[in-house]
Design an enzyme around this catalytic site. Sequence first.
Site, PDB file in Angstrom:
ATOM      1  N   GLU A   1      12.326  61.394 -18.250  1.00 61.11           N
ATOM      2  CA  GLU A   1      10.987  61.979 -18.057  1.00 61.11           C
ATOM      3  C   GLU A   1      11.070  63.426 -17.576  1.00 61.11           C
ATOM      4  O   GLU A   1      10.612  63.770 -16.474  1.00 61.11           O
ATOM      5  CB  GLU A   1      10.170  61.134 -17.078  1.00 61.11           C
ATOM      6  CG  GLU A   1       9.968  59.728 -17.590  1.00 61.11           C
ATOM      7  CD  GLU A   1       8.967  58.900 -16.796  1.00 61.11           C
ATOM      8  OE1 GLU A   1       8.350  58.008 -17.369  1.00 61.11           O
ATOM      9  OE2 GLU A   1       8.805  59.156 -15.590  1.00 61.11           O
TER      10      GLU A   1
ATOM     11  N   GLU B   1      10.512  52.967 -22.351  1.00 59.92           N
ATOM     12  CA  GLU B   1       9.814  52.322 -21.225  1.00 59.92           C
ATOM     13  C   GLU B   1       8.402  51.957 -21.651  1.00 59.92           C
ATOM     14  O   GLU B   1       7.709  52.777 -22.261  1.00 59.92           O
ATOM     15  CB  GLU B   1       9.707  53.265 -20.018  1.00 59.92           C
ATOM     16  CG  GLU B   1      10.983  53.479 -19.270  1.00 59.92           C
ATOM     17  CD  GLU B   1      10.784  54.307 -18.002  1.00 59.92           C
ATOM     18  OE1 GLU B   1       9.717  54.208 -17.377  1.00 59.92           O
ATOM     19  OE2 GLU B   1      11.718  55.049 -17.661  1.00 59.92           O
TER      20      GLU B   1
HETATM   21  C1  BG6 Z   1       8.755  55.866 -15.087  1.00 58.02           C
HETATM   22  C2  BG6 Z   1      10.140  55.922 -14.569  1.00 58.02           C
HETATM   23  O1  BG6 Z   1       8.129  56.942 -14.508  1.00 58.02           O
HETATM   24  O2  BG6 Z   1       7.937  54.774 -14.788  1.00 58.02           O
HETATM   25  C3  BG6 Z   1      10.651  54.660 -13.920  1.00 58.02           C
HETATM   26  O3  BG6 Z   1      11.046  56.432 -15.500  1.00 58.02           O
HETATM   27  C4  BG6 Z   1       9.521  53.975 -13.206  1.00 58.02           C
HETATM   28  O4  BG6 Z   1      11.711  55.001 -13.099  1.00 58.02           O
HETATM   29  C5  BG6 Z   1       8.462  53.592 -14.225  1.00 58.02           C
HETATM   30  O5  BG6 Z   1       9.917  52.878 -12.448  1.00 58.02           O
HETATM   31  C6  BG6 Z   1       7.307  52.782 -13.672  1.00 58.02           C
HETATM   32  O6  BG6 Z   1       6.747  53.417 -12.567  1.00 58.02           O
HETATM   33  P1  BG6 Z   1       6.584  52.668 -11.185  1.00 58.02           P
HETATM   34  O7  BG6 Z   1       6.054  53.702 -10.267  1.00 58.02           O
HETATM   35  O8  BG6 Z   1       5.629  51.559 -11.428  1.00 58.02           O
HETATM   36  O9  BG6 Z   1       7.931  52.192 -10.802  1.00 58.02           O
END
Ligand code: BG6
Length: 479
Positions: A183, A376
């Site tokens: 990111e 993701e």
């Molecule tokens: C992304 C990241 O921003 O979102 C992860 O690459 C992160 O590291 C994921 O865990 C989900 O966000 P969160 O805040 O729910 O963990």
Amino acid sequence: MINVKPFPANFLWGGATAANQCEGAYDVDGRGLANVDVVPIGKDRFPIIAGKKKMFDFEEGYFYPAKEGIDMYHRYKEDIALFAEMGFKTYRLSIAWTRIFPKGDEGEPNEAGLAYYEDLFKECRKYGIEPLVTITHFDCPMHLIEAYGGWRNRKMVEFYERLCRTIFTRFKGLVKYWLTFNEINMILHAPFMGAGLYFEEGENETQVKYQAAHHELVASALATKIAHEIDPENKVGCMLAAGQYYPHTCHPADYWEAMQKDRENYFFIDVQARGSYPTYALKQLEREGVVIEMADGDAELLKEHTVDFISFSYYSSRVASADPAVNEQTAGNIFASIKNPYLDESEWGWQIDPLGLRITLNTIWDRYQKPMFIVENGLGAVDTPDETGYVEDDYRIGYLREHIKTMSQAIHEDGVELLGYTTWGCIDLVSAGTGEMKKRYGFIYVDRDNEGKGTLKRSKKKSFDWYKQVIASQGTELD
Ligand code: BG6
């Protein structure tokens, strides 16, 4: 029964994690301290990750969830076996820089760290799982922050290059897919996490962020160059926190605002995928009085070593308005957006928009014409396990199902090229944004709570068998 056309035979189904959110073992086998270790759970977390509050070491009165994570460092064999049972074709994970170079600026790497990842990759390969490795996932050695100021310093390019050469050489033949910076656009919103930046009083933050971003972009191009030199089989991707901006209304000023917001994020990928600073960014930086110091050869490096594919995280779309009176906000992945009245939201207020994934896929495809990888996607939710650890997580299945459907449409009806899909937090892990354990994304439940209590026992949720069926049926059986 919901039927969709099969995904391509070589589609890489899998799941994703990041070292600091699951490994734990923060001081084991010579590992050094990293920025991500010293971000506690609680109200100070956000100011720290935003570079506004200084925390360079553990302090009394705080709980630091990354210290132990879910102890995957010691349990990776058990966890990878579970991924294999689901039929994973790929597993996205990140390397902890401080396991390889504990301080970051040493001449020689830490053998124990290299040996650890070598074993882990071999374990993946044993099951035919292709590792997809993020070189830095919100991860910077604390020594590099204290001694050099993090990515604001050009020297970081050299240290990152050393890390890359070391891992590309050592893991040649074991790892083929690499992501340079998780990111990368998060540097604008979470600069301590994204680039080890802590701002001193009176500092021009925009100037510092874009200079640091330039260093990361150069380092990313250099990594791509070296990866290809060391092994022409290597495929290197960039990684964007994606999510299209919609205009709040059809007023042209709202559309224009949405376009500006999108450009803020696409700027990074424009450089990594097209090889030069886009004119809109150059003009914007000039207007803001930001002067980026570039070294001789930077422009050529960026031009000649663009990425092979574009990866991104997608949790939600976003909304922009030119009208300051329109300010009802919704939470989102680190940065908030204007609330979209047409969408439902998760327990953490992240809005749910499966069609937005199709829109994002198409936008990125139209813009770059390079293969994409969704690395993701998922739903962070509170799970309530029964006494055996089993969770009936139909809400998670529903979220993923709808997103997979729109992915399928993007492939089959729009013709985008998508290499794979790794759901976020395939095993429950620490939340990056909040530091909580109770915000769970996994197919595998981990017995651990926000205070660090629990046995760390792993149990399969209902979604475990569901995802297994999705993979086995090439995405055709989604019910
Ligand atoms: C992304 C990241 O921003 O979102 C992860 O690459 C992160 O590291 C994921 O865990 C989900 O966000 P969160 O805040 O729910 O963990």
